[in-house]
Design an enzyme around this catalytic site. Structure first.
Site, PDB file in Angstrom:
ATOM      1  CB  CYS A   1     -42.909  70.477 -51.884  1.00 27.50           C
ATOM      2  SG  CYS A   1     -41.731  70.304 -50.513  1.00 27.50           S
TER       3      CYS A   1
ATOM      4  CG  ASP B   1     -42.377  72.266 -41.851  1.00 24.48           C
ATOM      5  OD1 ASP B   1     -42.013  71.200 -42.388  1.00 24.48           O
ATOM      6  OD2 ASP B   1     -42.380  73.358 -42.463  1.00 24.48           O
TER       7      ASP B   1
ATOM      8  CB  ILE C   1     -29.006  90.045 -62.151  1.00 26.86           C
ATOM      9  CG1 ILE C   1     -30.415  90.622 -62.109  1.00 26.86           C
ATOM     10  CG2 ILE C   1     -29.000  88.582 -61.768  1.00 26.86           C
ATOM     11  CD1 ILE C   1     -31.326  89.999 -63.148  1.00 26.86           C
TER      12      ILE C   1
END
Length: 635
Positions: A2, A104, A292
């Site tokens: 976050c 958590d 990639i």
């Protein structure tokens, strides 16, 4: 994963109205939306303001933040994951603590109420958080042991402010942010600004394994964990150590599979990511792997990733791109970094994160073993330099060094003359600066001619490189190479590797977890004798032996190479217009920082093949791209 942000007024009587403070806080979290697109939260509590942007990973329905404990004694804004939160929760429940969610995050506030700063010893995970204790009017903030999650802060005009990225701090209208030329000088050498300094003289980065307390207007920071030194007597033979390593790897991967959203693996086809994929495949059905590749064969290593995917029957996703065209993405990526960072592999890391996010929200990566198990060629070079210096001076100065100056030039992945020149420069440096000399884009001497008004005192090696010498000299190990391992992890991995992965993945709202940086696994690796990591020129000795029966032979035997980046091609191709504009005489004269003639000389020597300056020019171009986008004042 976050984004967090907030501030505390040191003098509550000087606080503006709540509506004003809330508008500031909202602007800060809005700047972090890419880190958490699934929701936001804001709380004003006395002189404290805490904000949060959420990327939902665990407890999707009730895990919103900022989050308070059941008794409303403390509130936290948290970025990251606590992998062992269920075990901690069980222990706290037996002590009478009440939990209202399955997240958590709630574990952090209750653990703080139970143990204070000592709660950090309980947490296994990656995290950065700020917690406001309403009882003592104390802000408690902390960063995980290796610094996987960022935490920056500033104290100005009676307000302490913090965030996941400097971009959020810069939204505060009453604060000032200026770039110090000393920070620019450090960037030009390191290719990043070493912690705890930032590119802005008013902003600091919290060190990894440290916590911060703000109480009664005073800021204190202190360590709660550090990497242990090697233990020459493990009490176990090689086979026993291999078995222990495999058990720790399995535990580390299993811990990082806790999630309420889909997971995958970054798969390069190297030993590290292949090991993660192998262990994850043994615990999950049809693991998703991502890589990639490039259409130009000399830069494409996707075949190795496909071989690993086939071996473990993964659901493999790859994207083949044109390396020549990818260089054009650099300006846009650099613009989104809150600090300049000159690692060319930010481009493929950005693209890999984009491809991965199309299918999953969480990816496991292979970061950490190069630092913890001696995977870099620099470590072999350190010992080679010791042997080189024992040769007769006549042989070194009269034969070897003249030959080195005549080696051929190349714009390919390896330039023989540049390698020899760099090795000799590092060999001549003090032990505590040898590896950083090899890593530096601009040496102190080169910077003296680059700046229009050089700060000669600061550009002395002891001053410019003081972050490195402090770490090297303070680590409690006798062997110089052990000090090199430690310094590498606390600088290069921290501010180069982990920052790159965090910023590039978060641009796509993707969480990346690093099993090799698990506390138990990392402490095991740190305590290994050096000979179990580096044996002669064999790097990652014990790790390779432990996974020899698991990985395909071609993966074990392939040489270590990071993302292969055609930097020289880009500088002459898609980035040439930016070079002409930002490193041209007229722009440099207006800017007033660097000597246009010195820069022109670098460009000319690189262009005609006299000398390979791709590293210097790349670093200088990245800095100019970042300055042009962010337009900071320079003090």
């Amino acid at each position: 994963m976050c984004g967090i942000a907030g501030f505390v007024h040191l003098d509550p009587s000087a606080m503006p109205p709540a509506e004003t403070r809330l508008s500031w806080l909202t602007a800060m979290t809005r700047a972090l939306r890419h880190r958490g697109p699934d929701g936001d939260g804001h709380i004003l509590e006395g002189p404290a303001a805490l904000g949060h942007r959420r990327l939902s990973i665990i407890d999707l329905s009730t895990g919103g933040q900022p989050m308070a404990d059941a008794s409303d004694l403390a509130v936290v804004s948290f970025n990251g994951e606590i992998y062992n939160f269920r075990e901690i929760r069980r222990d706290l429940t037996t002590k009478g603590y009440i939990f209202r969610t399955n997240s958590d995050t709630e574990v952090i506030v209750n653990a703080w109420l139970d143990k204070g700063p000592d709660c950090l010893d309980l947490f296994e995970g990656m995290f950065a958080f700020a917690l406001w204790d309403k009882r003592s009017r104390t802000l408690f903030a902390a960063r995980d042991r290796f610094g996987k999650k960022p935490f920056v802060y500033t104290l100005q005009k009676g307000v302490f402010a913090f965030a996941s990225e400097i971009t959020a701090l810069r939204t505060l209208p009453f604060m000032e942010f200026s770039v110090a030329t000393q920070a620019l000088a450090r960037f030009l050498s390191y290719e990043y600004v070493p912690t705890p300094q930032s590119i802005y003289k008013q902003v600091h980065k919290l060190r990894p394994g440290h916590y911060l307390l703000l109480r009664d207007g005073n800021i204190t920071t202190a360590p709660y964990w550090d990497m242990p030194p090697p233990d020459p007597d493990t009490g176990q033979n090689e086979d026993e150590l291999c078995e222990r390593l495999r058990l720790l790897l399995a535990q580390a991967v299993k811990r990082r599979l806790v999630s309420d959203v889909p997971l995958g693996v970054f798969l390069s086809g190297g030993i590290d990511s292949s090991t993660v994929a192998a262990f994850m495949a043994g615990m999950s059905s049809r693991v998703k792997t991502f890589s990639i590749g490039f259409t130009e064969k000399s830069y494409d290593e996707s075949a190795y990733a496909r071989a690993v995917a086939k071996r473990f029957a993964t659901d493999h996703h790859e994207r083949i791109l044109s390396a020549a065209e990818c260089g054009g993405l650099l300006p846009g990526i650099v613009a989104r970094f809150d600090e300049p960072m000159a690692d060319p592999s930010i481009v493929p890391t950005y693209l890999l994160s984009k491809v991965t996010r199309e299918k999953v929200t969480v990816a496991l990566g292979g970061d950490g073993p190069d630092e913890l198990f001696a995977g870099y060629e620099y470590f072999v070079g350190f010992n080679l330099a010791e042997r080189y210096l024992r040769l007769p001076r006549m042989l070194r100065k009269g034969l070897i060094e003249p030959i080195a100056r005549r080696l051929p030039q190349s714009s390919g992945y390896v330039n023989p003359r540049a390698v020899a020149r760099t090795f000799l420069a590092g060999a001549a440096a003090p032990r505590n600066l040898r590896v950083q000399t090899w890593l530096s884009a601009f040496s102190p001497e080169a910077q003296l001619s680059l700046w229009r008004h050089p700060d000669r005192e600061f550009l002395a090696p002891d001053s410019l490189y003081s972050p490195t010498t402090r770490l090297f000299d303070a680590f409690p190990a006798d062997a110089p190479l052990a000090k090199v391992f430690y310094t590498f992890a606390r600088q290069y991995m921290l501010d180069y590797i982990l920052v790159k992965v965090d910023r590039c993945s978060m641009m796509h709202s993707l969480e990346v977890r690093a099993p090799f940086l698990d506390r138990d696994l990392a402490e095991f690796a740190c305590r290994l004798p050096i000979s179990m990591k580096l044996r002669g020129d064999k790097r990652k000795y014990l790790l390779k032996k432990a996974v020899a029966d698991i990985l395909p032979p071609e993966i074990l035997s392939r040489p270590k190479r990071g993302f292969l980046i055609p930097a020289a091609m880009w500088l002459r191709g898609s980035l040439a217009p930016h070079m002409d504009e930002l490193l041209g005489e007229s722009h440099l004269k207006r800017q007033g920082l660097f000597d246009p003639k010195a820069v022109a000389r670098l460009r000319a020597e690189h262009q005609d093949g006299t000398c390979d300056h791709r590293k210097e020019l790349w670093t200088l171009l990245v800095l100019q791209l970042w300055l042009a986008e962010h337009n900071p004042g320079i003090a």
